[in-house]
Design an enzyme around this catalytic site. Structure first.
Site, PDB file in Angstrom:
ATOM      1  N   GLY A  75      51.023  18.912  -2.020  1.00  0.00           N
ATOM      2  CA  GLY A  75      52.019  18.334  -2.927  1.00  0.00           C
ATOM      3  C   GLY A  75      51.364  17.480  -3.998  1.00  0.00           C
ATOM      4  O   GLY A  75      51.368  16.242  -3.916  1.00  0.00           O
ATOM      5  N   TYR A  76      50.774  18.133  -4.991  1.00  0.00           N
ATOM      6  CA  TYR A  76      50.122  17.421  -6.082  1.00  0.00           C
ATOM      7  C   TYR A  76      50.963  17.512  -7.361  1.00  0.00           C
ATOM      8  O   TYR A  76      51.487  16.529  -7.862  1.00  0.00           O
ATOM      9  CB  TYR A  76      48.733  18.020  -6.352  1.00  0.00           C
ATOM     10  CG  TYR A  76      47.586  17.454  -5.537  1.00  0.00           C
ATOM     11  CD1 TYR A  76      47.763  17.055  -4.216  1.00  0.00           C
ATOM     12  CD2 TYR A  76      46.309  17.349  -6.078  1.00  0.00           C
ATOM     13  CE1 TYR A  76      46.684  16.563  -3.478  1.00  0.00           C
ATOM     14  CE2 TYR A  76      45.228  16.852  -5.339  1.00  0.00           C
ATOM     15  CZ  TYR A  76      45.435  16.466  -4.048  1.00  0.00           C
ATOM     16  OH  TYR A  76      44.367  15.980  -3.324  1.00  0.00           O
ATOM     17  N   GLU A 116      38.854  22.034  -2.958  1.00  0.00           N
ATOM     18  CA  GLU A 116      39.720  23.157  -3.341  1.00  0.00           C
ATOM     19  C   GLU A 116      38.985  24.095  -4.303  1.00  0.00           C
ATOM     20  O   GLU A 116      38.975  25.307  -4.109  1.00  0.00           O
ATOM     21  CB  GLU A 116      41.002  22.628  -3.998  1.00  0.00           C
ATOM     22  CG  GLU A 116      41.916  23.747  -4.458  1.00  0.00           C
ATOM     23  CD  GLU A 116      43.218  23.257  -5.081  1.00  0.00           C
ATOM     24  OE1 GLU A 116      43.360  22.033  -5.323  1.00  0.00           O
ATOM     25  OE2 GLU A 116      44.087  24.106  -5.319  1.00  0.00           O
TER      26      GLU A 116
HETATM   27  C1  LIG Z   1      49.158  30.360  -8.276  1.00  0.00           C
HETATM   28  C2  LIG Z   1      49.265  28.873  -8.397  1.00  0.00           C
HETATM   29  C3  LIG Z   1      49.295  28.102  -7.253  1.00  0.00           C
HETATM   30  C4  LIG Z   1      49.414  26.717  -7.333  1.00  0.00           C
HETATM   31  N1  LIG Z   1      49.479  25.981  -6.174  1.00  0.00           N
HETATM   32  C5  LIG Z   1      49.653  24.648  -6.227  1.00  0.00           C
HETATM   33  C6  LIG Z   1      49.822  23.877  -5.031  1.00  0.00           C
HETATM   34  O1  LIG Z   1      49.785  24.405  -3.913  1.00  0.00           O
HETATM   35  N2  LIG Z   1      50.043  22.553  -5.145  1.00  0.00           N
HETATM   36  C7  LIG Z   1      50.089  21.919  -6.345  1.00  0.00           C
HETATM   37  O2  LIG Z   1      50.278  20.718  -6.356  1.00  0.00           O
HETATM   38  N3  LIG Z   1      49.952  22.607  -7.509  1.00  0.00           N
HETATM   39  C8  LIG Z   1      49.747  23.957  -7.473  1.00  0.00           C
HETATM   40  N4  LIG Z   1      49.619  24.688  -8.627  1.00  0.00           N
HETATM   41  C9  LIG Z   1      49.781  23.997  -9.905  1.00  0.00           C
HETATM   42  C10 LIG Z   1      48.525  23.855 -10.746  1.00  0.00           C
HETATM   43  O3  LIG Z   1      47.631  22.946 -10.172  1.00  0.00           O
HETATM   44  C11 LIG Z   1      48.993  23.419 -12.132  1.00  0.00           C
HETATM   45  O4  LIG Z   1      49.767  24.467 -12.676  1.00  0.00           O
HETATM   46  C12 LIG Z   1      47.827  23.105 -13.045  1.00  0.00           C
HETATM   47  O5  LIG Z   1      47.181  21.941 -12.622  1.00  0.00           O
HETATM   48  C13 LIG Z   1      48.272  22.954 -14.506  1.00  0.00           C
HETATM   49  O6  LIG Z   1      49.327  22.076 -14.643  1.00  0.00           O
HETATM   50  P1  LIG Z   1      50.626  22.472 -15.476  1.00  0.00           P
HETATM   51  O7  LIG Z   1      51.122  23.772 -14.941  1.00  0.00           O
HETATM   52  O8  LIG Z   1      51.547  21.315 -15.431  1.00  0.00           O
HETATM   53  O9  LIG Z   1      50.130  22.743 -16.956  1.00  0.00           O
HETATM   54  P2  LIG Z   1      49.871  21.661 -18.080  1.00  0.00           P
HETATM   55  O10 LIG Z   1      49.085  20.536 -17.516  1.00  0.00           O
HETATM   56  O11 LIG Z   1      51.172  21.331 -18.736  1.00  0.00           O
HETATM   57  O12 LIG Z   1      48.963  22.455 -19.084  1.00  0.00           O
HETATM   58  C14 LIG Z   1      49.487  23.364 -20.041  1.00  0.00           C
HETATM   59  C15 LIG Z   1      48.339  23.903 -20.869  1.00  0.00           C
HETATM   60  O13 LIG Z   1      47.695  22.835 -21.590  1.00  0.00           O
HETATM   61  C16 LIG Z   1      46.312  22.806 -21.317  1.00  0.00           C
HETATM   62  N5  LIG Z   1      45.831  21.435 -21.249  1.00  0.00           N
HETATM   63  C17 LIG Z   1      46.433  20.391 -20.621  1.00  0.00           C
HETATM   64  N6  LIG Z   1      45.686  19.272 -20.750  1.00  0.00           N
HETATM   65  C18 LIG Z   1      44.584  19.612 -21.452  1.00  0.00           C
HETATM   66  C19 LIG Z   1      43.435  18.900 -21.886  1.00  0.00           C
HETATM   67  N7  LIG Z   1      43.260  17.599 -21.613  1.00  0.00           N
HETATM   68  N8  LIG Z   1      42.483  19.584 -22.577  1.00  0.00           N
HETATM   69  C20 LIG Z   1      42.637  20.907 -22.863  1.00  0.00           C
HETATM   70  N9  LIG Z   1      43.719  21.629 -22.483  1.00  0.00           N
HETATM   71  C21 LIG Z   1      44.669  20.999 -21.756  1.00  0.00           C
HETATM   72  C22 LIG Z   1      46.176  23.461 -19.947  1.00  0.00           C
HETATM   73  O14 LIG Z   1      44.884  23.988 -19.733  1.00  0.00           O
HETATM   74  C23 LIG Z   1      47.248  24.547 -20.008  1.00  0.00           C
HETATM   75  O15 LIG Z   1      46.738  25.690 -20.651  1.00  0.00           O
HETATM   76  C24 LIG Z   1      49.489  26.079  -8.589  1.00  0.00           C
HETATM   77  C25 LIG Z   1      49.458  26.865  -9.766  1.00  0.00           C
HETATM   78  C26 LIG Z   1      49.347  28.240  -9.673  1.00  0.00           C
HETATM   79  C27 LIG Z   1      49.316  29.062 -10.918  1.00  0.00           C
END
Ligand SMILES: Cc1cc2nc3c(=O)[nH]c(=O)nc-3n(C[C@H](O)[C@H](O)[C@H](O)COP(=O)(O)OP(=O)(O)OC[C@H]3O[C@@H](n4cnc5c(N)ncnc54)[C@H](O)[C@@H]3O)c2cc1C
Length: 403
Positions: A134-135, A250
């Site tokens: 739950g992150y 991870e």
């Molecule tokens: C298959 C899958 C499984 C997952 N499982 C889990 C899980 O079990 N538990 C959990 O907690 N999460 C999980 N996640 C979530 C994942 O960790 C997040 O989707 C990821 O960290 C990105 O966050 P966001 O989706 O909010 O995108 P955002 O943070 O909104 O990013 C959107 C875009 O902006 C870019 N961006 C953002 N900040 C910057 C920066 N500083 N510099 C350059 N580019 C940037 C990103 O690279 C991305 O392309 C999962 C995701 C997927 C796809």
């Protein structure tokens, strides 16, 4: 006894034990459907998979290097490496895929109290408890420390309210390791790391459909969830350090495992074999399409170099070296390689790689299409590729942020 001789003795013991205890069907190639995630909801379609997990769990060899007092195998690094070689020799399937083994357990070993380690680790080793992570939240993904899920101290318990998102397999998990906000006045220093039962009153999960057609993750809601105080790991407001360390485990594990259980589809064949079969060969016996041949060759070379790099960094970590932020390199490259591979497979399949369902395509072809789509998420899960590049720039290369 010198290390080499001790390892020779251990190798013979491990080989004999595996010969006796690894059931025949557990020595055959596996598909996604054969993956055992453990936990209370695990259904074993193959009784030998259950037996294999029980035997490996009892031996502690699902977590070979964890200490014996927590259910692990208590093996030295060298012995664990020998065990891996012996498992590879008989092509044994991993008995268990588990966020507990890959991420939560290693973090708990570093940061948990003695009571917490004794309580939670043995069930992970045996595959009895399935954990989810739950992150991420709707407003906190890449900027994870912006998370808002509220955790209030109510004297004899904590009370949790908020929402997580993209929580992989939350609908199948027994427990969650969760980041919560215990102080709103500071960002990173106001986060705590807490554990609770997914059956607790006030926990709700709603599966989300992925582009590949499966629902591997959920929206997860917490409404007045009561959590006993002894389930907070480390210090109150000290969760960010644990969170970051867990992310390193991870990233290391998902790149080392070639992106979890996901296969590239089209059976065990790689893009090269498929392309040769579908497109044909020239008079030298090489793939007839020169352009595709060049791109597949490049991919295979990168893949080989990546495999060796993963092995090197795994050995460094096992020898006690700090690979810390370099896990971002592995995560970034592993994601790219898996995407390249699944795209090359679909390209090699030609029109047979464009199926979604129906009789016109065989199972391997349909799996290949879905694997290619699933791989799109590889550069998002566990930290996006852009964020990992930032980590590499700052923490590995020492580049300064542009002002
Ligand atoms: C298959 C899958 C499984 C997952 N499982 C889990 C899980 O079990 N538990 C959990 O907690 N999460 C999980 N996640 C979530 C994942 O960790 C997040 O989707 C990821 O960290 C990105 O966050 P966001 O989706 O909010 O995108 P955002 O943070 O909104 O990013 C959107 C875009 O902006 C870019 N961006 C953002 N900040 C910057 C920066 N500083 N510099 C350059 N580019 C940037 C990103 O690279 C991305 O392309 C999962 C995701 C997927 C796809």
């Amino acid at each position: 006894m010198a290390d080499g001789a001790a390892h020779d003795t251990f190798r013979i013991e491990a080989r004999n034990w595996l010969e006796e205890n690894c059931p025949p069907s557990m020595r055959t190639p596996m598909s996604d459907a054969d993956v055992i995630w453990g936990g209370k909801g695990q259904v074993f379609h193959n009784p030998e998979a259950k037996l294999w997990l029980e035997r490996m769990g009892e031996k502690g060899w699902t977590a070979p290097e964890w200490p014996r007092e927590y259910g692990g195998g208590g093996l030295s690094r060298g012995e664990a490496a020998v065990l891996q070689q012996e498992l590879g020799r008989i092509k044994a399937r991993p008995p268990l895929f588990s966020f507990g083994l890959w991420m939560f357990g290693p973090a708990l070993l570093e940061f948990g109290s003695e009571e917490q380690k004794k309580r939670f680790l043995p069930d992970i080793v045996m595959g009895r408890t399935r954990w989810c992570q739950g992150y991420s939240e709707p407003g906190a993904g890449s900027d994870l420390a912006d998370l808002q899920t509220k955790c209030e101290d109510k004297g004899d318990h904590y009370l949790i309210n908020g929402q997580k998102v993209w929580t992989s397999y939350a609908n199948h998990a027994d427990w969650i390791f969760c980041l919560v906000r215990t102080d709103t006045s500071v960002k990173h220093g106001g986060i705590s790391f807490i554990l609770f039962d997914m059956k607790s009153e006030g926990v709700e999960t709603r599966p989300i459909l992925l582009i590949s057609g499966s629902s591997p993750f959920c929206e997860t809601f917490f409404t007045d969830v009561k959590v006993p105080k002894d389930q907070l790991v480390g210090e109150v407001n000290g969760g960010w350090t644990i969170a970051k360390r867990l992310l390193q485990f991870e990233r290391q594990s998902i790149s080392a495992s070639g992106f979890g259980a996901s296969t590239a589809g089209a059976g065990a064949l790689g893009p090269h074999d498929i392309a040769k079969a579908k497109i044909g060969v020239n008079s030298d016996g090489a793939l007839a399409d020169g352009d595709l041949r060049g791109r597949i060759a490049k991919h295979l070379m990168y893949n080989k170099a990546f495999g060796l790099t993963v092995r090197r960094s795994t050995e460094t970590a096992k020898a006690g070296g700090d690979i810390g932020p370099t896990t971002s390199i592995l995560k970034y490259c592993g994601a790219k390689l898996n995407q390249d591979k699944t795209e090359l497979v679909v390209e090699a399949l030609g029109a047979d790689g464009l199926g979604w369902s129906g009789d016109g395509f065989d199972k391997d072809e349909l799996d290949a299409t879905r694997a290619m789509l699933r791989a799109k998420g590889n550069s998002i899960e566990g930290g996006t590729s852009e964020v990992n590049l930032n980590v590499i720039a700052k923490r590995v290369l020492g580049l300064r942020e542009h002002q």
